[in-house]
Design an enzyme around this catalytic site. Structure first.
Site, short mmCIF file in Angstrom:
data_model
loop_
_atom_site.label_atom_id
_atom_site.label_comp_id
_atom_site.label_asym_id
_atom_site.label_seq_id
_atom_site.Cartn_x
_atom_site.Cartn_y
_atom_site.Cartn_z
N ILE A 84 85.76 104.41 -5.84
CA ILE A 84 85.52 104.81 -4.47
C ILE A 84 86.83 105.04 -3.72
O ILE A 84 87.87 104.50 -4.09
CB ILE A 84 84.71 103.72 -3.72
N ASN A 113 96.16 114.77 -5.70
CA ASN A 113 95.10 114.54 -4.71
C ASN A 113 95.24 115.57 -3.59
O ASN A 113 96.31 115.71 -3.01
CB ASN A 113 95.25 113.11 -4.17
N ASN A 122 94.35 100.46 5.76
CA ASN A 122 95.42 101.43 6.00
C ASN A 122 94.91 102.60 6.79
O ASN A 122 93.75 103.00 6.67
CB ASN A 122 96.03 101.89 4.67
N THR A 179 88.50 104.37 0.18
CA THR A 179 88.49 103.10 0.91
C THR A 179 87.24 102.96 1.78
O THR A 179 86.59 103.96 2.12
CB THR A 179 89.74 102.99 1.80
N ASN A 210 90.16 115.34 -2.29
CA ASN A 210 90.00 114.18 -1.41
C ASN A 210 89.05 114.55 -0.28
O ASN A 210 89.48 114.92 0.81
CB ASN A 210 91.37 113.75 -0.88
N CYS A 251 88.69 111.01 2.76
CA CYS A 251 89.70 110.20 3.44
C CYS A 251 89.13 109.73 4.78
O CYS A 251 88.74 110.55 5.61
CB CYS A 251 90.99 110.97 3.68
N GLY A 270 91.69 96.81 -1.88
CA GLY A 270 92.05 95.51 -2.43
C GLY A 270 90.83 94.79 -2.99
O GLY A 270 89.72 95.31 -2.96
#
Lengths: 266, 301
Positions: free
Chosen positions: B190, B99, B69, B192, B127, B130, B216
């Site tokens: 974690i 967040n 994403n 991503t 965050n 990111c 995922g």
């Protein structure tokens, strides 16, 4: 209300179009609540593909409690679906979609559906709803496909008084050319006859852009059902971004999937 | 009777399962599909000082066992969150974790202060990792930068403060320690894993942003190792996340040393998954004669 449902399938019928199927399943709530343009997100054992796949609701029978989708096999999930037999369970979330097709309430309106491939099913659903509300409504479906046997989703519409205008790239059925070619003629006829028209479209993005642009140019209102990848379908992933002319992004799933053509920045 | 409750600083969760930020909206979107009164905590979509329009499309592509994403932190901004999103969520009996990304330490601290004074959160997740909006450096790839943001926000709030760490590092331990030393009450990890995808047919990158964050089941082994390493380096609790799809996945994170877990991408497939995971953890504890979830935290042999 959005529900996760494990629905027994009732039938899974191959169409004349290669690799196309209509699946019906027992889902009384969906059959009662779904609106044209809404969709369901199906989990169908896609192996390494884990996300659900969206499918427009094709037809419903609220009394008998069933709904159907029309799909073509193009990946692991739809391959799994194609092998499903009556009684097998369909895991879906729905009905999804925040903004749906809204029929022009003007009783004298000519409702023109322009669909391509498996974009036709939600338009067929809309045709049936318009007919149920107004036995005299004038409804035309202009549907496009590369060749005759790829024209899908219009079964049973002629019987309820919908005019079918098939268009094929190879001229094997109906108008020889693109749907926009025939749409331009139909809109010109309406204009000459002082007949108000309204366009609803669903299909491949280049087709919808062309239909939207033509409608705007002719001053005819047009609703488009956006074909964007929808990872979640419920408005939480922000992945199905649809660019708007005001510089913001809408969610294809919950802010759409249906948008006025003039709102969309293609 | 099995005790599923856990504490992250002064935040008490009735069960150890929350939601990954950006995978659960603001709760209202999925309220038909999950009882928000039963969830351990709801972690809402990232909220920034000013509204953000996000990245151009395509923003998400599916990959083998996961997805990439590059949303770009699309959100309505802190004031919109406080006036439009918070009142709905406060109607439920669930702790709220917000967040907070930021451009620089002051930017982080501004949102943290607004959340604190407006009682807009029960805990705050910084965050600092990111992968989709960084300007060449994620704070969480550098111990000093991590400490700077955490220390500044520590001065801005008494609410429990979590630092969300990046997996895109050689060794997560010094960064985890830096966050702890700067005053974090817990760690989320974690975020991503940075990656990309290419379409052979069109010879183009599949994401408009070129790079995206992988999530995922495909990232679970990476996440488990980072959680285990971080847990060995700090005393503060860890919320483990990364590819959790089932109760068994969640239990593996608890065994690795996480005190709580978050379901992320799994929400896209099943928005009710957080409660199914909590129920599955309870069944596992019962079946193995444990009475308290704390008995399995870090218990991997």
């Amino acid at each position: 209300m959005i529900r996760r449902t494990i629905a027994p399938t009732l039938s899974n019928t191959p169409l004349d179009a290669p690799n196309h199927f209509v699946m019906t399943f027992h889902a009384p709530e969906l059959a009662r609540e779904a609106l044209p343009g809404q969709f369901i997100a199906v989990a169908a054992g896609g192996g390494m593909q884990i996300l659900r796949r969206p499918f427009s609701v094709y037809s419903v029978d609220p009394e008998a409690g069933w709904a159907s989708i029309l799909y073509s096999v193009y990946g692991p999930a739809t391959s799994t679906m194609a092998k499903m037999k009556p009684g097998d369970e369909l895991d879906f979330i729905g009905p999804l979609g925040g903004r749906v097709f809204e029929a022009d309430p003007d009783p004298s309106c000519h409702h023109i559906m322009v669909g391509g491939g498996y974009g036709v099913p939600p338009l067929a659903f809309l045709c049936r709803n318009i007919r149920a509300a107004n036995p005299n409504a004038r409804i035309t479906v202009i549907s496009g496909g590369r060749t005759k046997n790829l024209l899908v989703g219009t079964d049973g519409l002629e019987e309820i008084g919908v005019t079918l205008e098939p268009c094929t790239n190879d001229g094997s059925c109906g108008y020889h050319g693109l749907v926009t070619g025939r749409l331009e003629e139909v809109l010109a006829e309406d204009q000459t006859a002082h007949q108000p028209s309204y366009v609803y479209t669903c299909g491949p993005t280049p087709m919808m852009k062309a239909v939207g642009d033509l409608s705007i140019e002719k001053g005819v209102p047009c609703q488009v059902s956006m074909e964007v990848f929808m990872p979640c379908g419920v408005g939480i992933c922000m992945g199905c971004a649809v660019a708007r002319h005001d510089g913001t992004y809408a969610r294809g799933c919950t802010d759409g999937p249906v948008f006025p053509a003039r709102e969309v920045k293609w | 009777m099995v005790d599923l409750s856990v504490r992250i600083g002064s935040l008490t969760m009735r069960n150890p399962v929350t939601t990954g930020s950006g995978t659960f909206g603001f709760g209202s979107e999925v309220a038909d599909l999950i009882d928000l009164n039963k969830i351990g905590a709801v972690c809402v979509k990232a909220t920034t000082t000013h509204p953000r329009t996000g990245n151009p499309a395509p923003r998400i592509v599916e990959t083998a066992g996961g997805m990439l994403n590059a949303i770009g932190l699309q959100n309505g901004g802190i004031e919109n969150y406080l006036s439009e999103k918070l009142p709905y969520l406060r109607g439920f009996d669930c702790p709220i974790i917000v967040n907070v990304p930021g451009e620089d330490p002051e930017d982080f601290a501004y949102v943290v202060e607004r959340l604190t004074e407006a009682k807009g959160a029960d805990a705050i997740e910084l965050n600092i990792s990111c992968p989709n909006v960084s300007h060449g450096l994620d704070y969480a790839t550098d111990p000093k930068a991590t400490a700077e943001v955490v220390a500044r926000c520590r001065r801005a709030t008494t609410l429990p403060l979590l630092a969300k760490l990046s997996p895109n590092v050689t060794d997560i331990r010094p960064i985890a320690q830096a966050a702890e030393d700067a005053g974090a009450d817990g760690l989320s990890l974690i975020n991503t894993v940075i990656g990309t995808a290419i379409d052979a047919r069109t010879r183009r990158f599949k994401l408009a942003n070129v790079t995206g964050g992988l999530s995922g089941p495909s990232i679970k082994p990476i996440a488990l190792l980072h959680v285990h390493r971080a847990a060995s380096a700090v005393k503060i609790p860890i919320i483990g996340m990364g590819g959790i799809m089932s109760a068994t996945d969640a239990i593996e994170f608890l065994l690795a040393g996480a005190t709580a877990v978050a379901a992320g991408t799994a929400n896209f497939i099943n928005p009710g998954v957080a409660l199914e995971i909590a129920a599955g953890i309870e069944s596992y504890l019962r079946a193995n004669d444990f009475t308290d979830v704390s008995q399995i935290i870090g218990a991997v042999r």
